[in-house]
Structures are given as structure tokens and as C-alpha cells.
Design an enzyme around this catalytic site. Structure first.
Site, PDB file in Angstrom:
ATOM      1  CB  CYS A 208       7.334   0.209  -7.959  1.00 16.10           C
ATOM      2  SG  CYS A 208       8.277  -1.267  -7.594  1.00 16.10           S
TER       3      CYS A 208
ATOM      4  CD  GLU B  96      11.857  -0.659  -1.159  1.00 16.54           C
ATOM      5  OE1 GLU B  96      11.926   0.125  -2.128  1.00 16.54           O
ATOM      6  OE2 GLU B  96      12.829  -1.255  -0.703  1.00 16.54           O
TER       7      GLU B  96
HETATM    8  P1  NAP Z   1      -1.413   1.866  -1.841  1.00 16.59           P
HETATM    9  O1  NAP Z   1      -2.790   2.298  -2.143  1.00 16.59           O
HETATM   10  O2  NAP Z   1      -0.509   2.800  -1.173  1.00 16.59           O
HETATM   11  O3  NAP Z   1      -1.550   0.525  -0.988  1.00 16.59           O
HETATM   12  C1  NAP Z   1      -0.433  -0.191  -0.504  1.00 16.59           C
HETATM   13  C2  NAP Z   1      -0.736  -0.709   0.868  1.00 16.59           C
HETATM   14  O4  NAP Z   1      -0.820   0.404   1.768  1.00 16.59           O
HETATM   15  C3  NAP Z   1      -2.077  -1.427   0.979  1.00 16.59           C
HETATM   16  O5  NAP Z   1      -1.961  -2.473   1.921  1.00 16.59           O
HETATM   17  C4  NAP Z   1      -3.004  -0.341   1.476  1.00 16.59           C
HETATM   18  O6  NAP Z   1      -4.125  -0.840   2.157  1.00 16.59           O
HETATM   19  C5  NAP Z   1      -2.089   0.412   2.405  1.00 16.59           C
HETATM   20  N1  NAP Z   1      -2.459   1.814   2.598  1.00 16.59           N
HETATM   21  C6  NAP Z   1      -3.044   2.658   1.714  1.00 16.59           C
HETATM   22  N2  NAP Z   1      -3.197   3.877   2.263  1.00 16.59           N
HETATM   23  C7  NAP Z   1      -2.687   3.806   3.514  1.00 16.59           C
HETATM   24  C8  NAP Z   1      -2.576   4.734   4.577  1.00 16.59           C
HETATM   25  N3  NAP Z   1      -2.983   5.999   4.453  1.00 16.59           N
HETATM   26  N4  NAP Z   1      -2.016   4.319   5.725  1.00 16.59           N
HETATM   27  C9  NAP Z   1      -1.572   3.064   5.864  1.00 16.59           C
HETATM   28  N5  NAP Z   1      -1.670   2.133   4.900  1.00 16.59           N
HETATM   29  C10 NAP Z   1      -2.216   2.498   3.732  1.00 16.59           C
HETATM   30  O7  NAP Z   1      -0.648   1.388  -3.138  1.00 16.59           O
HETATM   31  P2  NAP Z   1      -1.183   0.432  -4.258  1.00 16.59           P
HETATM   32  O8  NAP Z   1      -2.078   1.201  -5.141  1.00 16.59           O
HETATM   33  O9  NAP Z   1      -1.698  -0.834  -3.659  1.00 16.59           O
HETATM   34  O10 NAP Z   1       0.188   0.088  -4.989  1.00 16.59           O
HETATM   35  C11 NAP Z   1       0.698   0.864  -5.984  1.00 16.59           C
HETATM   36  C12 NAP Z   1       1.802   1.772  -5.484  1.00 16.59           C
HETATM   37  O11 NAP Z   1       2.812   1.003  -4.837  1.00 16.59           O
HETATM   38  C13 NAP Z   1       2.489   2.452  -6.628  1.00 16.59           C
HETATM   39  O12 NAP Z   1       2.779   3.779  -6.287  1.00 16.59           O
HETATM   40  C14 NAP Z   1       3.760   1.634  -6.801  1.00 16.59           C
HETATM   41  O13 NAP Z   1       4.786   2.310  -7.452  1.00 16.59           O
HETATM   42  C15 NAP Z   1       4.080   1.322  -5.392  1.00 16.59           C
HETATM   43  N6  NAP Z   1       4.982   0.171  -5.336  1.00 16.59           N
HETATM   44  C16 NAP Z   1       6.256   0.382  -4.939  1.00 16.59           C
HETATM   45  C17 NAP Z   1       7.156  -0.682  -4.916  1.00 16.59           C
HETATM   46  C18 NAP Z   1       8.580  -0.489  -4.486  1.00 16.59           C
HETATM   47  O14 NAP Z   1       9.228  -1.476  -4.183  1.00 16.59           O
HETATM   48  N7  NAP Z   1       9.100   0.712  -4.428  1.00 16.59           N
HETATM   49  C19 NAP Z   1       6.737  -1.949  -5.296  1.00 16.59           C
HETATM   50  C20 NAP Z   1       5.418  -2.121  -5.700  1.00 16.59           C
HETATM   51  C21 NAP Z   1       4.550  -1.045  -5.706  1.00 16.59           C
HETATM   52  P3  NAP Z   1      -5.586  -0.892   1.470  1.00 16.59           P
HETATM   53  O15 NAP Z   1      -5.478  -1.781   0.284  1.00 16.59           O
HETATM   54  O16 NAP Z   1      -6.444  -1.434   2.539  1.00 16.59           O
HETATM   55  O17 NAP Z   1      -5.913   0.521   1.081  1.00 16.59           O
END
Ligand code: NAP
Length: 465
Positions: free
Chosen positions: A262, A228
């Protein structure tokens, strides 16, 4: 390494937690894998009852849990309490309906007695974001536990208190040891955990970058993954719409969760005939939002989750303006160290600007002008994302065209996009793959098993594969 819980409204460090050591991670993986076969064969009514009790605790404790979310990541307090209540409702929804979603169902089949069964996969790793720190986790946890899977949570590093509280909730509800555990680890350890043979599948909610890395690890191991990811959802307004309601909803849909959702509306695509009026009303609504500390009940727009994220958003806006976008309001923080970002409106956005093609994760609305329905659909689909969409029209033919031609996981008509346990949730293109919620989401982490039992003894008739 340590994980800090920092109040983005004040910059105060609330608590610090040491990352789990590799020995602690190993112990949790071992516990999960020991629990998986036991939980799988625990009667489904008992599994559902556990999830119902988690729901009861969430409802009873929603004020405290809401406050924890607000202090840790900055969402307005009333929305945080409502998030906890929504989690409670989702738990009760799956406790009630989940057993039916994964019950055997018969298939009419000549001389066979045949059915489809849904077996759990085992240990599922959930990598989750901070923006809805309870909802994102619970919408995985509730169906997964009822289906008979066990969960390991790697939450975002800036919400360790929420992460630990989720594990504690399941324990307090009577969850057996190992059924749902939190790993306090950084993102670099994720692919190694996916490599572990004891982990059967992974679900990620997060950014495209995280999606690529999780998908790579899952692909390398041939493991099931649900992704997601981000969105840049269109919000289309046509002349037949109730314009006042569309404008009011546009402000809400762009600034929900301080703009960090999102499925927030991000691109406002407005018919030329009403574009001036929409832009004026939308900008006025954005300017009028009450900005303040999210713990204050009257605050409508709080800070972003971290000052770093606010700085990144500011760069995206500045770059877009340099490339020719017109700034109608907002755009710049009062202080380079603050997490507060003003409500911002951009228009006349050129195609090469970040505001045209990237996700803006904060209170920035981008207004585009369309000549007609087909032009609005062309702009709406001119993105690498495809999560959700909202269209405003009372014309039946237009509505039909939007519903059929928009490439997104959902189309809401004359309404704001929301997630609801009854409906599948997810996207296409770079917004990810797979679905959460509803019966469809629950079955993502099951082995959909075909069972055909020949009734009468007789010669094998043969057949093709
Ligand atoms: P993020 O930086 O991708 O982090 C999300 C999760 O992934 C965190 O637990 C993070 O850990 C982990 N993560 C980050 N980089 C990673 C990697 N290279 N390998 C494995 N895990 C990794 O996202 P965010 O800034 O927290 O959230 C915002 C994003 O999420 C936006 O793009 C939003 O649109 C999306 N989102 C999508 C949905 C949906 O249902 N489609 C819902 C909500 C949010 P760390 O914190 O330790 O880096």
C-alpha cells in the site's frame, strides 16, 4: 466452500481448507465473547508478557514462517523472513511500551482528582489482506491484546496457512482459549459478523471496495472502525536531490513485495530539469531486476500473489496505453496464465487513464513531469488517495512546502516510506481513517474514559454540559 493455498510461482496447490461452518463461527464468537471480560481484567503485565512470548516465537521461527509466506503469496524469501522478524520486534515494542500507552494519566483540575483511563472495547474483528500476511495482522494483534481486547481474524482467502499459523502462535505462546482466533470465512460473511452484538469494533486493511462494505456495516451498527485502504503514493524528486540515490530508492520503493505494498511509491513526480535523466535511470533499474522464483534468495522480483491479480494489472496498463500513455518498458506478461508481471514504466499519462487515478498494485512505475514545487504538489495531491509520500530535496524552503502541503498520512524526506511501530500509520481521503501503530494506534480500540473525582464535599457549583 474451500480455501486453497496456491504457490503463485508455480501454480501448485499446496493445501486446501474447508471454510468454517456457521456453527464453527458461532462457537468461536461465543469463545471470544466469554474471554473478553476475563482478558480485560487480566493484569496488563500478564497481557504484555503473552505478546512478548508471541514475539519470541516469531523470532525463533522466522525462517519457517518466512518460507510459509513465500510459498503462499510469493514474496521474496529474504523479505518474508525479515517480515517475521519485524513482527517479533513489534510484539516486543508493545510488550514494553504498551502498558505505558494505556496507563491512566492525570489531568490538572482545581478541586478534583482527575484522570483519563483507557478501557478495552472487547471483541475486535480484524479483516486483513494477503500482501504482508503476518505484519498486517501482528500490527493489530500486539497492541490490541496488550490493551485488553480479544481478536478475531478474518484473513484473506488466499493465505489460509498464514491465518491458521497466527492463531497457533498465540496459543503456543500460552494465550488462553478465545483470546485470538482465526475464522476461515469468505468476505461475504464479514458484514454479518460485524452485525453480531458480541463484536465491538472492526479494523480492515484492504481495498476501497472492502472498506466501503466494512464501513457500511460498522456504520449501520454504530461500531468503531479503522480503515487502512489503498494508496497511490507520490515520490517527488527535485533538482537538489542526490539523483543516483533517489533513482536507486525509487526502484526499490516501487518493487518492494513485488510491487504489492500500500505504501509502495507509485507515482514518480520529477522536476522537468532532471526528468530525462531520472526516467532513463529508473527504467534501467527496473529492467535490471532479477526476476525468478521468490524462494530463490537471489530473486529481486517474484510473481504477484495470484494470476488473476496479474491479469487485472495488465488490463490497467493496456487501457492506459490505449488512452495515450507511453510504455517505456514491460507492460505485458509472457503467458496469460502466469502470475509473473514484468517491471513496467509508464509516462506521458493522460488524466483519464487508470494509471493516473487508480492504484496499480504491482511493479508498475508511473513517471510525471513537474515544472516547480507547487506543480509537483498539485500533481501529488491530484488523487483520491492520501496514504504516504516521499520527497527528495535538500532545499529547506522546498522541504517545508512539501511537508505542509502534501495531503497524506506521512511525508518522508530523502527516504523511502516504511512502517515503524513508533510512528502512527494511516491515511486520509480514500486511503481510509484511523491510525495503527504507536500509542495513537493502540488507543483506537479503547474507551477513552474521563474520570473526575471531586475532592472536598461541598455544594455542587453547577456547570454546563
Ligand atoms: P481486498 O480484496 O480488499 O481484501 C482484503 C481483505 O478484505 C480480505 O480479507 C478480503 O477477504 C476482505 N474483503 C474483500 N472484499 C470484502 C468485502 N466486500 N467485505 C468485507 N471484506 C472484504 O484487498 P487485497 O487485494 O487483499 O489487498 C490489497 C489492497 O489492500 C490494496 O488496495 C492495498 O493498497 C491495500 N492495503 C492497504 C494497507 C494500508 O495499511 N493502508 C496495507 C496493505 C494493503 P477475501 O480474501 O476473502 O476476499
Amino acid at each position: 466452500m474451500t480455501m486453497a493455498s496456491v504457490n503463485p510461482a508455480t501454480g501448485e496447490t499446496l493445501a486446501e481448507f474447508a471454510d468454517h461452518t456457521s456453527a464453527e463461527v458461532e462457537a468461536k464468537l461465543a469463545r471470544a465473547s466469554e474471554m473478553a471480560p476475563r482478558w480485560r481484567f487480566t493484569p496488563i503485565d500478564e497481557r504484555a508478557a503473552l505478546v512478548a512470548r508471541v514475539g519470541d516465537l516469531l523470532e525463533a521461527d522466522k525462517e519457517r514462517i518466512g518460507r510459509m509466506m513465500t510459498l503462499e503469496m510469493g514474496k521474496p524469501i529474504r523479505a518474508a523472513v525479515e517480515e517475521a522478524a519485524k513482527c517479533a520486534r513489534a510484539c516486543h515494542f508493545y510488550a514494553q511500551n504498551g502498558p505505558g500507552f494505556v496507563a491512566d494519566h492525570g489531568v490538572a483540575d482545581e478541586d478534583h482528582q482527575s484522570f483519563v483511563a483507557y478501557d478495552p472495547l472487547g471483541v475486535v474483528l480484524a479483516v486483513m489482506p494477503w500482501n504482508f500476511p503476518f505484519w498486517q495482522v501482528v500490527r493489530f494483534l500486539a497492541p490490541a491484546l496488550v490493551a485488553g481486547n480479544v481478536g478475531l481474524l478474518k484473513h484473506a482467502s488466499n493465505v489460509p496457512q498464514c491465518a491458521l499459523e497466527l492463531e497457533s502462535l498465540v496459543r503456543r505462546a500460552g494465550g488462553p482459549e478465545g483470546v485470538f482466533q482465526t475464522l476461515l470465512v469468505g468476505s461475504k460473511t464479514v458484514s454479518g459478523i460485524i452485525d453480531d452484538v458480541r463484536v465491538a469494533a472492526v479494523t480492515l486493511t484492504g481495498s476501497e471496495g472492502a472498506g466501503r462494505s466494512v464501513a457500511e456495516a460498522a456504520g449501520r451498527n454504530l461500531k468503531k472502525a479503522v480503515l487502512e485502504l489503498g494508496g497511490s503514493d507520490p515520490f517527488i524528486v527535485m533538482p537538489s536531490a542526490n539523483l543516483a540515490l533517489a533513482i536507486e530508492t525509487a526502484v526499490k520503493a516501487r518493487t518492494i513485495n513485488n510491487g504489492q505494498s500500500c505504501i509502495a511509491a507509485k507515482r514518480f513526480i520529477v522536476h522537468r530539469g532532471i526528468a530525462q535523466e531520472f526516467l532513463a535511470g529508473f527504467a534501467a533499474g527496473m529492467r535490471a531486476l532479477r526476476v525468478g522464483d521468490p524462494i530463490d534468495e537471489s530473486t529481486q522480483l517474484g510473481p504477484l500473489a495470484t494470476a488473476r491479480l496479474a491479469g487485472e494489472l495488465e488490463e490497467q496498463v493496456e487501457k492506459s496505453v490505449k488512452l495515450g500513455a507511453r510504455l517505456v518498458c514491460g507492460g505485458k506478461r509472457s503467458d496469460p496464465n502466469t502470475a509473473y508481471f514484468p517491471a513496467t514504466v509508464l509516462t506521458d499519462i493522460p488524466k483519464d487513464a487508470p494509471a493516473y487515478h487508480d492504484e496499480l498494485f504491482g511493479p508498475v512505475g508511473c513517471v510525471f513531469v513537474a515544472n516547480d514545487t507547487s506543480d509537483a504538489i498539485r500533481i501529488a495531491n491530484d488523487t483520491r488517495f492520501g496514504l504516504a509520500s516521499s520527497v527528495w530535496t535538500t532545499d529547506g524552503a522546498e522541504r517545508e512546502q512539501f511537508v505542509r502541503e502534501i495531503d497524506a498520512g506521512s511525508v518522508f524526506v530523502n527516504d523511502m516510506v516504511v512502517s515503524d511501530p513508533r510512528f502512527p500509520f494511516g491515511g486520509v481521503k480514500s486511503s481510509g481513517y484511523g491510525r495503527e501503530l504507536s500509542d495513537v494506534g493502540m488507543r483506537e480500540f479503547t474507551n477513552i474514559k474521563t474520570v473526575r473525582m471531586r475532592q472536598a464535599a461541598g455544594a455542587y457549583k453547577g456547570g454546563t454540559e
